[in-house]
Design a protein around this motif. Structure first.
Motif, PDB file in Angstrom:
ATOM      1  N   GLU A  88       0.825  -1.211   0.000  1.00 39.70           N
ATOM      2  CA  GLU A  88       0.000   0.000   0.000  1.00 39.70           C
ATOM      3  C   GLU A  88       0.857   1.259   0.000  1.00 39.70           C
ATOM      4  O   GLU A  88       0.508   2.255  -0.639  1.00 39.70           O
ATOM      5  N   THR A  89       1.987   1.231   0.680  1.00 41.46           N
ATOM      6  CA  THR A  89       2.901   2.380   0.651  1.00 41.46           C
ATOM      7  C   THR A  89       3.400   2.632  -0.760  1.00 41.46           C
ATOM      8  O   THR A  89       3.514   3.785  -1.188  1.00 41.46           O
ATOM      9  N   CYS A  90       3.654   1.578  -1.509  1.00 42.49           N
ATOM     10  CA  CYS A  90       4.079   1.739  -2.907  1.00 42.49           C
ATOM     11  C   CYS A  90       3.032   2.498  -3.718  1.00 42.49           C
ATOM     12  O   CYS A  90       3.373   3.283  -4.605  1.00 42.49           O
ATOM     13  N   HIS A  91       1.747   2.277  -3.419  1.00 41.86           N
ATOM     14  CA  HIS A  91       0.697   3.030  -4.113  1.00 41.86           C
ATOM     15  C   HIS A  91       0.803   4.522  -3.824  1.00 41.86           C
ATOM     16  O   HIS A  91       0.519   5.345  -4.693  1.00 41.86           O
ATOM     17  N   LEU A  92       1.217   4.887  -2.632  1.00 43.55           N
ATOM     18  CA  LEU A  92       1.355   6.296  -2.291  1.00 43.55           C
ATOM     19  C   LEU A  92       2.662   6.884  -2.810  1.00 43.55           C
ATOM     20  O   LEU A  92       2.760   8.093  -3.006  1.00 43.55           O
ATOM     21  N   LEU A  93       3.654   6.044  -3.048  1.00 35.13           N
ATOM     22  CA  LEU A  93       4.917   6.511  -3.641  1.00 35.13           C
ATOM     23  C   LEU A  93       4.762   6.803  -5.127  1.00 35.13           C
ATOM     24  O   LEU A  93       5.421   7.694  -5.659  1.00 35.13           O
ATOM     25  N   ARG A  94       3.911   6.043  -5.816  1.00 37.84           N
ATOM     26  CA  ARG A  94       3.634   6.243  -7.254  1.00 37.84           C
ATOM     27  C   ARG A  94       2.115   6.225  -7.476  1.00 37.84           C
ATOM     28  O   ARG A  94       1.573   5.327  -8.095  1.00 37.84           O
ATOM     29  N   PRO A  95       1.396   7.220  -6.941  1.00 38.11           N
ATOM     30  CA  PRO A  95      -0.070   7.167  -6.940  1.00 38.11           C
ATOM     31  C   PRO A  95      -0.708   7.217  -8.316  1.00 38.11           C
ATOM     32  O   PRO A  95      -1.834   6.756  -8.491  1.00 38.11           O
ATOM     33  N   GLU A  96      -0.015   7.731  -9.284  1.00 39.19           N
ATOM     34  CA  GLU A  96      -0.601   7.845 -10.619  1.00 39.19           C
ATOM     35  C   GLU A  96      -0.564   6.534 -11.394  1.00 39.19           C
ATOM     36  O   GLU A  96      -1.166   6.428 -12.461  1.00 39.19           O
ATOM     37  N   CYS A  97       0.098   5.534 -10.884  1.00 37.96           N
ATOM     38  CA  CYS A  97       0.359   4.311 -11.660  1.00 37.96           C
ATOM     39  C   CYS A  97      -0.491   3.106 -11.280  1.00 37.96           C
ATOM     40  O   CYS A  97      -0.547   2.154 -12.040  1.00 37.96           O
ATOM     41  N   MET A  98      -1.098   3.121 -10.102  1.00 37.17           N
ATOM     42  CA  MET A  98      -1.846   1.969  -9.596  1.00 37.17           C
ATOM     43  C   MET A  98      -1.008   0.698  -9.737  1.00 37.17           C
ATOM     44  O   MET A  98       0.070   0.646  -9.228  1.00 37.17           O
ATOM     45  N   HIS A  99      -1.451  -0.319 -10.463  1.00 40.56           N
ATOM     46  CA  HIS A  99      -0.687  -1.562 -10.601  1.00 40.56           C
ATOM     47  C   HIS A  99       0.050  -1.623 -11.936  1.00 40.56           C
ATOM     48  O   HIS A  99       0.416  -2.697 -12.389  1.00 40.56           O
ATOM     49  N   GLN A 100       0.301  -0.493 -12.556  1.00 45.02           N
ATOM     50  CA  GLN A 100       1.003  -0.454 -13.826  1.00 45.02           C
ATOM     51  C   GLN A 100       2.510  -0.548 -13.623  1.00 45.02           C
ATOM     52  O   GLN A 100       3.006  -0.518 -12.510  1.00 45.02           O
ATOM     53  N   GLU A 101       3.235  -0.615 -14.725  1.00 42.17           N
ATOM     54  CA  GLU A 101       4.674  -0.889 -14.705  1.00 42.17           C
ATOM     55  C   GLU A 101       5.485  -0.005 -13.747  1.00 42.17           C
ATOM     56  O   GLU A 101       6.257  -0.545 -12.960  1.00 42.17           O
ATOM     57  N   PRO A 102       5.363   1.329 -13.761  1.00 44.89           N
ATOM     58  CA  PRO A 102       6.201   2.106 -12.823  1.00 44.89           C
ATOM     59  C   PRO A 102       5.956   1.732 -11.363  1.00 44.89           C
ATOM     60  O   PRO A 102       6.887   1.669 -10.568  1.00 44.89           O
ATOM     61  N   TRP A 103       4.708   1.457 -11.000  1.00 44.81           N
ATOM     62  CA  TRP A 103       4.389   1.034  -9.632  1.00 44.81           C
ATOM     63  C   TRP A 103       4.997  -0.329  -9.344  1.00 44.81           C
ATOM     64  O   TRP A 103       5.553  -0.559  -8.273  1.00 44.81           O
ATOM     65  N   ARG A 104       4.905  -1.255 -10.302  1.00 44.35           N
ATOM     66  CA  ARG A 104       5.466  -2.595 -10.103  1.00 44.35           C
ATOM     67  C   ARG A 104       6.971  -2.532  -9.901  1.00 44.35           C
ATOM     68  O   ARG A 104       7.532  -3.294  -9.112  1.00 44.35           O
ATOM     69  N   GLU A 105       7.648  -1.633 -10.610  1.00 51.23           N
ATOM     70  CA  GLU A 105       9.094  -1.468 -10.420  1.00 51.23           C
ATOM     71  C   GLU A 105       9.410  -1.035  -8.986  1.00 51.23           C
ATOM     72  O   GLU A 105      10.369  -1.505  -8.385  1.00 51.23           O
ATOM     73  N   VAL A 106       8.601  -0.128  -8.444  1.00 51.98           N
ATOM     74  CA  VAL A 106       8.779   0.324  -7.057  1.00 51.98           C
ATOM     75  C   VAL A 106       8.578  -0.857  -6.114  1.00 51.98           C
ATOM     76  O   VAL A 106       9.379  -1.086  -5.201  1.00 51.98           O
ATOM     77  N   LEU A 107       7.513  -1.639  -6.339  1.00 54.71           N
ATOM     78  CA  LEU A 107       7.210  -2.777  -5.485  1.00 54.71           C
ATOM     79  C   LEU A 107       8.347  -3.791  -5.478  1.00 54.71           C
ATOM     80  O   LEU A 107       8.814  -4.212  -4.418  1.00 54.71           O
ATOM     81  N   VAL A 108       8.828  -4.158  -6.655  1.00 55.92           N
ATOM     82  CA  VAL A 108       9.913  -5.138  -6.747  1.00 55.92           C
ATOM     83  C   VAL A 108      11.181  -4.604  -6.075  1.00 55.92           C
ATOM     84  O   VAL A 108      11.862  -5.321  -5.350  1.00 55.92           O
ATOM     85  N   SER A 109      11.465  -3.327  -6.276  1.00 51.47           N
ATOM     86  CA  SER A 109      12.643  -2.717  -5.660  1.00 51.47           C
ATOM     87  C   SER A 109      12.548  -2.735  -4.136  1.00 51.47           C
ATOM     88  O   SER A 109      13.501  -3.111  -3.442  1.00 51.47           O
ATOM     89  N   LEU A 110      11.387  -2.368  -3.597  1.00 49.54           N
ATOM     90  CA  LEU A 110      11.231  -2.358  -2.146  1.00 49.54           C
ATOM     91  C   LEU A 110      11.180  -3.762  -1.567  1.00 49.54           C
ATOM     92  O   LEU A 110      11.678  -3.990  -0.466  1.00 49.54           O
ATOM     93  N   TRP A 111      10.615  -4.735  -2.280  1.00 52.27           N
ATOM     94  CA  TRP A 111      10.671  -6.133  -1.830  1.00 52.27           C
ATOM     95  C   TRP A 111      12.125  -6.559  -1.659  1.00 52.27           C
ATOM     96  O   TRP A 111      12.486  -7.221  -0.702  1.00 52.27           O
ATOM     97  N   GLN A 112      12.964  -6.166  -2.638  1.00 50.87           N
ATOM     98  CA  GLN A 112      14.372  -6.547  -2.570  1.00 50.87           C
ATOM     99  C   GLN A 112      15.073  -5.839  -1.401  1.00 50.87           C
ATOM    100  O   GLN A 112      15.773  -6.474  -0.615  1.00 50.87           O
ATOM    101  N   GLU A 113      14.875  -4.536  -1.295  1.00 52.28           N
ATOM    102  CA  GLU A 113      15.572  -3.767  -0.267  1.00 52.28           C
ATOM    103  C   GLU A 113      15.081  -4.061   1.145  1.00 52.28           C
ATOM    104  O   GLU A 113      15.880  -4.114   2.083  1.00 52.28           O
ATOM    105  N   GLU A 114      13.785  -4.240   1.316  1.00 51.96           N
ATOM    106  CA  GLU A 114      13.218  -4.411   2.652  1.00 51.96           C
ATOM    107  C   GLU A 114      13.186  -5.863   3.111  1.00 51.96           C
ATOM    108  O   GLU A 114      13.309  -6.134   4.295  1.00 51.96           O
ATOM    109  N   PHE A 115      12.970  -6.805   2.175  1.00 50.90           N
ATOM    110  CA  PHE A 115      12.785  -8.202   2.551  1.00 50.90           C
ATOM    111  C   PHE A 115      13.863  -9.129   1.997  1.00 50.90           C
ATOM    112  O   PHE A 115      13.856 -10.321   2.271  1.00 50.90           O
TER     113      PHE A 115
END
Length: 133
Positions: A88-115
């Motif tokens: 959900e935080t990723c949605h607020l980091l890239r609010p214009e993208c919802m589940h589109q590619e730029p948002w998915r890139e943020v999600l994958v990046s944070l999964w790697q960095e955080e987990f």
């Protein structure tokens, strides 16, 4: 990730799957930490830390939802763990993208960095869930 468990058919359960539920104060602290570590790299609409509201009973949203214009994450008590809050935080980091590619890139990046989840494994998990990364 450390603490991985193997389940049949090659499925790996990571620490993300085994997380304890957080109370509202813990959820707010976790989201605040994510925001301080990552917001400067993305395109949030607001600079301040988002609010988190923990819902119970009739107020439940069926998991969690980020409300970009309110800069708010609403999460059911039974879904309040780090994996959901990061999503959900990723949605607020890239609010214009919802589940589109730029948002998915943020999600994958944070999964790697955080987990510690490798991007290749993120894509495998997405494939299992029927999602396109």
């Amino acid at each position: 990730a450390s603490g991985d468990l193997r389940m049949g058919a090659g499925h790996v359960v990571t620490d993300v799957d085994l997380q304890l539920m957080l109370d509202e104060g813990q959820a707010e602290q976790y989201v605040a930490g994510l925001w301080r570590r990552h917001a400067h790299r993305y395109h949030p609409w607001f600079s301040g830390v988002p609010s988190v509201t923990l819902l119970r009973g009739a107020d439940q949203v069926g998991g969690a939802v980020a409300q970009a214009l309110r800069h708010l994450i609403r999460v059911d008590r039974d879904h309040c763990h780090r994996g959901v809050l990061l999503h959900e935080t990723c949605h607020l980091l890239r609010p214009e993208c919802m589940h589109q590619e730029p948002w998915r890139e943020v999600l994958v990046s944070l999964w790697q960095e955080e987990f510690g989840i490798a991007p290749e494994f993120s894509r495998l998990m997405a494939d299992e869930a029927g999602l396109d990364l």
